[in-house]
Design a protein around this motif. Structure first.
Motif, PDB file in Angstrom:
ATOM      1  N   GLU A 169       0.824  -1.200   0.000  1.00 33.34           N
ATOM      2  CA  GLU A 169       0.000   0.000   0.000  1.00 33.34           C
ATOM      3  C   GLU A 169       0.868   1.264   0.000  1.00 33.34           C
ATOM      4  OE1 GLU A 169      -3.991  -1.578   2.339  1.00 33.34           O
ATOM      5  OE2 GLU A 169      -2.261  -0.898   3.503  1.00 33.34           O
ATOM      6  N   VAL A 170       1.975   1.249   0.734  1.00 37.55           N
ATOM      7  CA  VAL A 170       2.878   2.407   0.754  1.00 37.55           C
ATOM      8  C   VAL A 170       3.506   2.596  -0.624  1.00 37.55           C
ATOM      9  CG1 VAL A 170       5.022   3.338   1.725  1.00 37.55           C
ATOM     10  CG2 VAL A 170       3.340   2.284   3.227  1.00 37.55           C
ATOM     11  N   ARG A 171       3.899   1.495  -1.268  1.00 36.52           N
ATOM     12  CA  ARG A 171       4.479   1.579  -2.611  1.00 36.52           C
ATOM     13  C   ARG A 171       3.468   2.185  -3.580  1.00 36.52           C
ATOM     14  NH1 ARG A 171       4.302  -0.747  -7.256  1.00 36.52           N
ATOM     15  NH2 ARG A 171       2.890  -2.401  -6.639  1.00 36.52           N
ATOM     16  N   LEU A 172       2.216   1.711  -3.524  1.00 38.53           N
ATOM     17  CA  LEU A 172       1.171   2.244  -4.402  1.00 38.53           C
ATOM     18  C   LEU A 172       0.872   3.711  -4.088  1.00 38.53           C
ATOM     19  CD1 LEU A 172      -1.269  -0.802  -4.481  1.00 38.53           C
ATOM     20  CD2 LEU A 172       0.186   0.016  -6.349  1.00 38.53           C
ATOM     21  N   LEU A 173       0.864   4.040  -2.824  1.00 40.72           N
ATOM     22  CA  LEU A 173       0.627   5.424  -2.412  1.00 40.72           C
ATOM     23  C   LEU A 173       1.715   6.342  -2.971  1.00 40.72           C
ATOM     24  CD1 LEU A 173      -1.226   7.209  -0.659  1.00 40.72           C
ATOM     25  CD2 LEU A 173       0.261   6.697   1.267  1.00 40.72           C
ATOM     26  N   TYR A 174       2.971   5.905  -2.888  1.00 40.23           N
ATOM     27  CA  TYR A 174       4.060   6.712  -3.420  1.00 40.23           C
ATOM     28  C   TYR A 174       3.940   6.855  -4.940  1.00 40.23           C
ATOM     29  CZ  TYR A 174       8.633   8.405  -4.706  1.00 40.23           C
ATOM     30  OH  TYR A 174       9.647   9.146  -5.248  1.00 40.23           O
ATOM     31  N   LEU A 204       7.053  13.945   0.946  1.00 39.81           N
ATOM     32  CA  LEU A 204       6.498  13.639   2.269  1.00 39.81           C
ATOM     33  C   LEU A 204       6.303  12.142   2.443  1.00 39.81           C
ATOM     34  CD1 LEU A 204       3.867  16.494   2.713  1.00 39.81           C
ATOM     35  CD2 LEU A 204       5.880  16.087   4.133  1.00 39.81           C
ATOM     36  N   ILE A 205       5.741  11.492   1.433  1.00 41.66           N
ATOM     37  CA  ILE A 205       5.490  10.055   1.526  1.00 41.66           C
ATOM     38  C   ILE A 205       6.811   9.286   1.603  1.00 41.66           C
ATOM     39  CG2 ILE A 205       4.553   8.053   0.297  1.00 41.66           C
ATOM     40  CD1 ILE A 205       2.307   9.952  -0.643  1.00 41.66           C
ATOM     41  N   THR A 212       9.671  10.371   2.731  1.00 40.92           N
ATOM     42  CA  THR A 212      10.287  10.643   4.034  1.00 40.92           C
ATOM     43  C   THR A 212       9.609   9.848   5.130  1.00 40.92           C
ATOM     44  OG1 THR A 212      10.872  12.860   3.306  1.00 40.92           O
ATOM     45  CG2 THR A 212      10.877  12.460   5.682  1.00 40.92           C
ATOM     46  N   VAL A 213       8.303   9.817   5.117  1.00 36.70           N
ATOM     47  CA  VAL A 213       7.546   9.056   6.113  1.00 36.70           C
ATOM     48  C   VAL A 213       7.911   7.588   6.036  1.00 36.70           C
ATOM     49  CG1 VAL A 213       5.237   8.266   6.711  1.00 36.70           C
ATOM     50  CG2 VAL A 213       5.662  10.690   6.353  1.00 36.70           C
ATOM     51  N   LYS A 214       7.995   7.080   4.823  1.00 38.97           N
ATOM     52  CA  LYS A 214       8.345   5.664   4.627  1.00 38.97           C
ATOM     53  C   LYS A 214       9.754   5.378   5.107  1.00 38.97           C
ATOM     54  CE  LYS A 214       8.971   2.190   1.079  1.00 38.97           C
ATOM     55  NZ  LYS A 214       9.316   2.007  -0.303  1.00 38.97           N
ATOM     56  N   ALA A 215      10.712   6.225   4.718  1.00 33.94           N
ATOM     57  CA  ALA A 215      12.116   6.010   5.077  1.00 33.94           C
ATOM     58  C   ALA A 215      12.335   6.126   6.587  1.00 33.94           C
ATOM     59  CB  ALA A 215      13.004   7.000   4.344  1.00 33.94           C
ATOM     60  N   ALA A 216      11.643   7.050   7.232  1.00 34.04           N
ATOM     61  CA  ALA A 216      11.814   7.254   8.670  1.00 34.04           C
ATOM     62  C   ALA A 216      10.910   6.350   9.500  1.00 34.04           C
ATOM     63  CB  ALA A 216      11.522   8.722   9.015  1.00 34.04           C
ATOM     64  N   ALA A 217      10.039   5.611   8.830  1.00 35.03           N
ATOM     65  CA  ALA A 217       9.099   4.706   9.511  1.00 35.03           C
ATOM     66  C   ALA A 217       8.191   5.456  10.477  1.00 35.03           C
ATOM     67  CB  ALA A 217       9.847   3.566  10.209  1.00 35.03           C
ATOM     68  N   TRP A 218       7.778   6.653  10.080  1.00 36.65           N
ATOM     69  CA  TRP A 218       6.858   7.424  10.919  1.00 36.65           C
ATOM     70  C   TRP A 218       5.452   6.938  10.755  1.00 36.65           C
ATOM     71  CZ3 TRP A 218       9.394  12.502   8.992  1.00 36.65           C
ATOM     72  CH2 TRP A 218      10.584  12.714   9.691  1.00 36.65           C
TER      73      TRP A 218
END
Length: 146
Positions: A77-82, A137-138, A140-146
């Motif tokens: 889902e994160v991959r698709l969101l990005y 933003l997406i 960064t959020v993914k990389a930082a695991a926020w």
């Protein structure tokens, strides 16, 4: 004493298998909860992603979803969101539109840029398509695991 942080995919597979069979336990001898097993598995996946190695565990651990879940999206889902964020608010090329279509896009751009429609110029089209705010933003959020 030499400490190594290298983990091979074979070692990771054995660790996941040991977690699944409860052979791998906590220091106090108790078994790991399903949530902890999932977190260890996710940490291994992230480690291999960081190292550029393709690895996916054969066993998936799932814990009960909590009301305050810190990771509401799956990796897919994160991959698709990005990927979707890369085209979010993008507009067609100026020269690919008819005059009527351009007029409608001028109105959209005026609203998006917060200026009168008469002040919108073709150069504004590129400005809108070059906005990396949401993808950044997406990522960064993914990389930082926020």
């Amino acid at each position: 004493m030499t400490v190594s942080t290298g983990i091979t995919p074979d070692q990771a597979d054995r660790a996941i298998e040991a977690l699944a069979t409860d052979e791998f336990r906590r220091r106090d001898g108790d078994r790991y909860s399903e949530g902890s097993k999932r977190k260890i598995s996710n940490a291994l996946v992230t480690w291999f992603e960081f190292r550029g190695v393709e690895w996916e565990p054969e066993i998936a651990f799932r814990d009960e979803p909590s009301e305050n879940n810190s990771d509401p999206f799956t990796r897919e889902e994160v991959r698709l969101l990005y990927e979707t964020s890369l085209t979010y608010k993008s507009i067609p090329k100026y020269n690919d539109l008819t005059p009527d279509e351009r007029d409608r896009w001028y109105a959209y751009l005026a609203q998006e840029l917060g200026k009168p429609k008469a002040d919108v110029r073709p150069v504004d089209w590129d400005k809108v398509n070059e906005n990396w705010k949401i993808p950044s933003l997406i990522a960064t959020v993914k990389a930082a695991a926020w």
